[in-house]
Design an enzyme around this catalytic site. Structure first.
Site, short mmCIF file in Angstrom:
data_model
loop_
_atom_site.label_atom_id
_atom_site.label_comp_id
_atom_site.label_asym_id
_atom_site.label_seq_id
_atom_site.Cartn_x
_atom_site.Cartn_y
_atom_site.Cartn_z
N CYS A 39 0.89 -1.30 0.00
CA CYS A 39 -0.15 -0.08 -0.04
C CYS A 39 0.69 1.30 -0.08
CB CYS A 39 -0.84 0.02 1.08
SG CYS A 39 -0.16 0.25 2.68
N CYS A 90 3.08 1.92 3.18
CA CYS A 90 4.23 1.20 3.36
C CYS A 90 5.16 1.41 2.11
CB CYS A 90 3.75 -0.52 2.69
SG CYS A 90 2.59 -1.13 3.77
#
Lengths: 80, 136
Positions: A13, A16
């Protein structure tokens, strides 16, 4: 120089990716020898006991979970 | 076999409950290219779950509700386009403490008459905020 192992946990994502980018910048600015590993396998993330991503471990010790640390904080974690 | 709880991704969650911070972002949204970039960056930061964009023009009016929201936030992030620092001055005029302050021209982006921008320009501002480059 001892190499530090930094693991960034996340399934790909945006947060991250931001944490990974900040880690790379912190390592570069500190000039330390580090192996940066991206852990994106959900089973491995679960096996490591991570319940909130993004997460960060340094030499196997979990340091951050569920948020993106900025470069200053990461430098404190890696430098201290 | 008992099922194991799956890890939860905090993307889109800006609350302290997720281990993150409740942030409010004020872009100067000035008319020049750099001011417009602050607005685009603040929108992207909101979409990425960094915090929530708010209107600096409304803040300048002294809106009690917005001032209260800003004071309740864990972090106030100000994005100014140029060294005029209009957004920061507006926040200070309302006695709102600033936790991070980014000036777009300080990131190597030039203020000019053209309003052209690239995705890289927006990324420069967005990544500087995530990195905490303007942390006070």
């Amino acid at each position: 120089m001892i190499m530090v192992k930094i693991e960034v946990f996340g399934t790909g994502c945006m947060k991250c990716k931001r944490l990974m980018k900040n880690v790379e910048k912190a390592v570069k600015e500190l000039g330390i020898d580090a192996e940066i590993v991206k852990v994106d396998d959900i089973v491995e993330i679960m096996d490591r006991g991570v319940m909130l991503t993004p997460a960060l471990a340094v030499d196997g010790e979990m340091k951050i979970s569920g948020r993106v640390a900025d470069v200053k904080e990461l430098k404190e974690i890696l430098g201290g | 076999m008992p099922s194991q709880a799956k890890p939860e991704c905090t993307c889109g969650d800006t609350t302290a409950a997720a281990g993150g911070k409740r942030r409010i972002i004020f872009p100067c949204a000035g008319q020049a290219n750099t001011g417009q970039l602050t607005n685009l960056a603040a929108i992207q930061l909101t979409e990425e779950g960094y915090g929530n964009i708010a209107c600096v023009a409304l803040l300048a009016t002294g809106s009690e509700g917005l001032v209260a929201n800003a004071l309740k936030a864990d972090e106030v992030v100000i994005l100014d386009g140029c060294p005029m620092l209009c957004a920061k001055k507006i926040a200070e005029a309302q006695d709102i403490p600033v936790d991070q302050h980014i000036v777009v021209t300080g990131l190597g982006l030039e203020k000019g008459s053209s309003r052209d921008y690239t995705d890289d320009d927006i990324e420069t501002v967005v990544s500087a905020v995530w990195e905490g480059e303007g942390r006070i």
